[in-house]
Design an enzyme around this catalytic site. Structure first.
Site, mmCIF file in Angstrom:
data_model
loop_
_atom_site.group_PDB
_atom_site.id
_atom_site.type_symbol
_atom_site.label_atom_id
_atom_site.label_comp_id
_atom_site.label_asym_id
_atom_site.label_seq_id
_atom_site.Cartn_x
_atom_site.Cartn_y
_atom_site.Cartn_z
ATOM 1 N N GLY A 102 58.246 20.741 -36.455
ATOM 2 C CA GLY A 102 59.260 21.786 -36.339
ATOM 3 C C GLY A 102 60.574 21.096 -36.023
ATOM 4 O O GLY A 102 60.634 19.859 -35.929
ATOM 5 N N SER A 103 61.646 21.855 -35.802
ATOM 6 C CA SER A 103 62.944 21.217 -35.540
ATOM 7 C C SER A 103 62.881 20.359 -34.274
ATOM 8 O O SER A 103 63.486 19.281 -34.213
ATOM 9 C CB SER A 103 64.038 22.281 -35.397
ATOM 10 O OG SER A 103 63.627 23.258 -34.435
ATOM 11 N N GLU A 148 60.704 18.394 -33.409
ATOM 12 C CA GLU A 148 59.997 17.124 -33.643
ATOM 13 C C GLU A 148 60.793 16.210 -34.563
ATOM 14 O O GLU A 148 60.510 15.030 -34.679
ATOM 15 C CB GLU A 148 58.612 17.399 -34.255
ATOM 16 C CG GLU A 148 57.615 18.074 -33.293
ATOM 17 C CD GLU A 148 57.992 19.504 -32.980
ATOM 18 O OE1 GLU A 148 58.369 20.256 -33.921
ATOM 19 O OE2 GLU A 148 57.934 19.886 -31.803
ATOM 20 N N GLU A 186 47.986 23.840 -36.988
ATOM 21 C CA GLU A 186 47.754 22.879 -35.892
ATOM 22 C C GLU A 186 46.276 22.813 -35.482
ATOM 23 O O GLU A 186 45.822 21.817 -34.925
ATOM 24 C CB GLU A 186 48.622 23.230 -34.683
ATOM 25 C CG GLU A 186 50.111 22.985 -34.893
ATOM 26 C CD GLU A 186 50.823 24.148 -35.570
ATOM 27 O OE1 GLU A 186 50.152 25.109 -36.014
ATOM 28 O OE2 GLU A 186 52.058 24.083 -35.666
ATOM 29 N N HIS A 209 54.242 21.215 -32.689
ATOM 30 C CA HIS A 209 55.524 21.903 -32.559
ATOM 31 C C HIS A 209 55.556 22.813 -31.331
ATOM 32 O O HIS A 209 55.056 23.932 -31.363
ATOM 33 C CB HIS A 209 55.798 22.730 -33.824
ATOM 34 C CG HIS A 209 57.058 23.514 -33.740
ATOM 35 N ND1 HIS A 209 58.269 22.953 -33.382
ATOM 36 C CD2 HIS A 209 57.296 24.826 -33.933
ATOM 37 C CE1 HIS A 209 59.191 23.889 -33.363
ATOM 38 N NE2 HIS A 209 58.634 25.044 -33.684
ATOM 39 N N HIS A 213 23.250 27.335 -23.529
ATOM 40 C CA HIS A 213 24.033 28.270 -24.361
ATOM 41 C C HIS A 213 23.522 29.685 -24.092
ATOM 42 O O HIS A 213 24.068 30.426 -23.311
ATOM 43 C CB HIS A 213 23.887 27.885 -25.832
ATOM 44 C CG HIS A 213 24.810 28.641 -26.748
ATOM 45 N ND1 HIS A 213 25.101 28.233 -28.020
ATOM 46 C CD2 HIS A 213 25.502 29.792 -26.575
ATOM 47 C CE1 HIS A 213 25.933 29.091 -28.588
ATOM 48 N NE2 HIS A 213 26.189 30.045 -27.738
ATOM 49 N N GLY A 234 31.517 24.255 -29.500
ATOM 50 C CA GLY A 234 31.165 25.378 -30.369
ATOM 51 C C GLY A 234 32.383 26.111 -30.897
ATOM 52 O O GLY A 234 32.279 27.183 -31.474
HETATM 53 C C1 LIG Z 1 36.938 29.863 -32.905
HETATM 54 C C2 LIG Z 1 35.621 30.600 -32.850
HETATM 55 N N1 LIG Z 1 35.597 31.915 -33.168
HETATM 56 C C3 LIG Z 1 34.423 32.614 -33.120
HETATM 57 C C4 LIG Z 1 33.270 32.001 -32.724
HETATM 58 C C5 LIG Z 1 31.984 32.804 -32.617
HETATM 59 N N2 LIG Z 1 30.946 32.343 -33.534
HETATM 60 C C6 LIG Z 1 30.881 32.722 -34.855
HETATM 61 C C7 LIG Z 1 31.916 33.593 -35.500
HETATM 62 C C8 LIG Z 1 29.777 32.237 -35.527
HETATM 63 C C9 LIG Z 1 29.358 32.464 -36.941
HETATM 64 C C10 LIG Z 1 29.266 31.203 -37.733
HETATM 65 O O1 LIG Z 1 28.978 31.587 -39.060
HETATM 66 P P1 LIG Z 1 28.804 30.491 -40.175
HETATM 67 O O2 LIG Z 1 28.811 31.226 -41.468
HETATM 68 O O3 LIG Z 1 29.786 29.447 -40.009
HETATM 69 O O4 LIG Z 1 27.403 29.846 -39.914
HETATM 70 P P2 LIG Z 1 25.965 30.531 -39.897
HETATM 71 O O5 LIG Z 1 25.995 31.658 -40.888
HETATM 72 O O6 LIG Z 1 25.036 29.436 -40.308
HETATM 73 O O7 LIG Z 1 25.738 31.001 -38.499
HETATM 74 S S1 LIG Z 1 28.879 31.246 -34.445
HETATM 75 C C11 LIG Z 1 29.927 31.544 -33.125
HETATM 76 O O8 LIG Z 1 29.783 31.085 -31.972
HETATM 77 C C12 LIG Z 1 33.342 30.624 -32.366
HETATM 78 N N3 LIG Z 1 32.251 29.947 -31.914
HETATM 79 N N4 LIG Z 1 34.527 29.956 -32.452
#
Ligand SMILES: Cc1ncc(Cn2c(C)c(CCOP(=O)(O)OP(=O)(O)O)sc2=O)c(N)n1
Ligand SMILES: [Ca+2]
Length: 528
Positions: free
Chosen positions: A25-26, A28, A47, A70, A281, A401
């Site tokens: 951005g500006s 940077e 980003e 930025h 988890h 995750g």
């Molecule tokens: C940034 C972000 N947003 C939402 C989620 C929630 N989330 C989401 C939305 C998942 C679905 C993943 O779907 P995919 O199509 O990538 O894979 P599968 O169909 O094999 O589960 S798994 C999970 O924890 C996350 N982990 N991170």
């Protein structure tokens, strides 16, 4: 007169940080002025992709990576990716442009208000130097903080009128500094641990990402073999620290308290190396340890050692401590564990492919030293069962995750490891969070192969909906996405493979080529 700009580039150069991942951005532009010919700038269109690419680059190279974002808006966009980098001990040096010093207080446009607070708690250190003359020293501090154990992201906000200021006297000392971690436990500590391991009746090894990060995989194999120990991968695995067809290999532990205790029942000593205890988890309460078991935790991270709910812990260098254990323990008279049986191939059926079939084809065609970047949550178990991984640095998964890691990290890993082939295996849900990384792959001709598993749904959430008894949650389907058109729109050759034969042909063609390729594969949904 040497400027802050020149002194700062000297420090970056001295530490090998000559690849800059960024989106400008500006604020940077004064930093990017007179861009040195021995540096390269890798532009990401968002980003989140910028930080994800840098994360993959740092993890695959084992070296710090430099990022330039930025101001506040750019930092905010990168925070999702930063959750993964924080938990993967990724040494990212993240800089962000700041308004000129005299306009921060009035909160002029693009002022990053209270900048050092913004990335917390996902950074080990963050600062905005008190004056221009302190920028080079703060940059040096940032690099060392990122790279000292436990490695982690750091953040530096730099007002853009600092760069043209004169550098302070003595600045040349900074580029000459060598700062390194040591961290071998004392002979008494090592002797006590080796004694516990040698006396154990039925020990078991649990290995985490920091073993792979330290490239200590061969030492883990030697220790498992010497003590005839089964070797599990710690839950929520973001790396692969142990060869997956070795006789001692037992798979990835479930990410649940009760599940872990059940899998480790019968062992009297659980040695956890290079992982938190544990990255649970789904909440499945139970005994933290199986009856009669003790746990010892070797970690490079005092935070991991302090927050664990049970067991003893030793904070030290992973490689050196494992090396000392291999030398100290007595060879066991126990028989070597039997290798796990290999799962039978799925019968070919018409219609969308079973993910297991996709993984069998990948296993058949991938080079022995291939690197897999995985981000399809529901297919993780099937992948670990069917795709062989042999070398250190063979597998990367978002450590927190946080989706949006897969596509960008595959680009960053391939940039860091041009001599190995990178295969990204990304869900059709996950792919959307970091999709712009395809443009960077095309623009810089980074030959990663992106396999999109298209089951039309958030498969992992469908499973979780069952676990949490939410049968009617909205927002779990992602129908109608055409990743071939999306890939072509970003400049990547993109094809669909609707059956095993065409997947085999397209993957072989992609691996024989030197350009990025996207392969969309319609698949069935399976349980994690
Ligand atoms: C940034 C972000 N947003 C939402 C989620 C929630 N989330 C989401 C939305 C998942 C679905 C993943 O779907 P995919 O199509 O990538 O894979 P599968 O169909 O094999 O589960 S798994 C999970 O924890 C996350 N982990 N991170
Ligand atoms: Ca999916």
């Amino acid at each position: 007169m040497k400027t802050v700009h020149c002194a700062s580039y000297d420090i970056l150069r001295r530490h090998g940080l000559t690849t800059i991942f960024g989106n400008p951005g500006s604020n940077e532009l004064p930093f990017l002025k007179d861009f040195p010919a021995d540096f390269r700038y890798i532009l990401g269109l968002h980003e989140g992709a910028v930080v994800g690419m840098a994360d993959g680059f740092a993890l695959a190279s084992g070296q710090p990576a430099f990022v330039n974002l930025h101001a506040a808006a750019g930092t905010g966009n990168g925070m999702g990716a930063l959750t993964n980098a924080w938990y993967s001990h990724s040494p990212l040096v993240i800089s962000a442009g700041q308004q000129v010093r005299s306009m921060i207080g009035v909160e002029a446009m693009l002022a990053n208000v209270e900048a050092p607070q913004l990335p917390k708690p996902l950074v080990k250190w963050s600062a905005e130097p008190a004056c221009a003359q302190d920028v080079p020293r703060a940059l040096s501090q940032a690099i060392h903080m990122a790279n000292l154990a436990p490695k982690a992201p750091v953040y530096l906000s730099i007002p853009y009128d600092d760069w043209a200021q004169p550098a302070p006297a003595g600045v040349e000392h900074l580029a000459a500094r060598n700062v390194a971690s040591a961290g071998l436990p004392s002979p008494a500590q090592l002797g006590e641990l080796a004694g516990r391991l040698s006396r154990a009746r039925n020990p078991v090894l649990v290995l985490g990402p920091d073993v792979d990060g330290a490239r200590a995989n061969p030492l883990a194999v030697q220790l498992a073999e010497k003590l005839r120990m089964p070797a599990w991968i710690a839950p929520s695995a973001s790396r692969c620290p142990f060869p997956t067809r070795h006789p001692c290999f037992r798979g990835v532990l479930p990410a649940a308290i009760a599940g872990i205790s059940q899998r480790l029942a019968g062992h009297d000593l659980i040695l956890v190396v290079g992982a938190p205890v544990f990255r649970y988890h789904q909440f499945a309460p139970g005994d933290y340890l199986p009856a009669g078991a003790e746990l010892v935790h070797i970690t490079c991270d005092p935070g991991e050692a302090a927050r664990a709910p049970m067991g003893d812990a030793l904070v030290g260098d992973i490689f050196l401590t494992l090396e000392a254990m291999v030398e100290s323990v007595r060879t066991s008279a126990r028989p070597m564990p039997e290798a796990l049986p290999r799962p039978a191939p799925r019968a070919d059926e018409a219609g969308p492919l079973h993910p297991e079939t996709v993984f069998d084809v990948i296993d058949e065609l991938a080079p022995d030293d291939a690197i897999f970047v995985k981000e399809s949550t529901s297919t993780v178990t099937a992948f670990w069962q069917r795709v062989q991984m042999r070398e250190p640095g063979s597998y990367f998964f978002p450590a927190a995750g946080g989706l949006g890691f897969g596509l960008p990290a595959a680009v960053g890993v391939q940039l860091a490891q041009p001599q190995r082939r990178v295969i990204g295996i990304i869900g059709d849900g996950s792919a959307n969070y970091g999709i712009t990384a395809l443009w960077t792959a095309a623009q810089y001709r980074i030959p990663a192969v992106f396999i999109i598993l298209k089951n039309g749904t958030y498969g992992a959430l469908r499973w979780f909906a069952g676990v949490l008894d939410v049968p009617d949650a909205p927002g779990l389907d992602v129908p109608g996405l055409d990743f071939c058109q999306l890939g072509r729109g970003y400049g990547v050759r993109s094809v669909q493979a609707a059956d095993a034969a065409s997947l085999r042909a397209e993957l072989a063609r992609a691996l024989a080529g030197d350009e990025p390729v996207l392969i969309e594969v319609p698949t069935l949904t399976i349980e994690p």
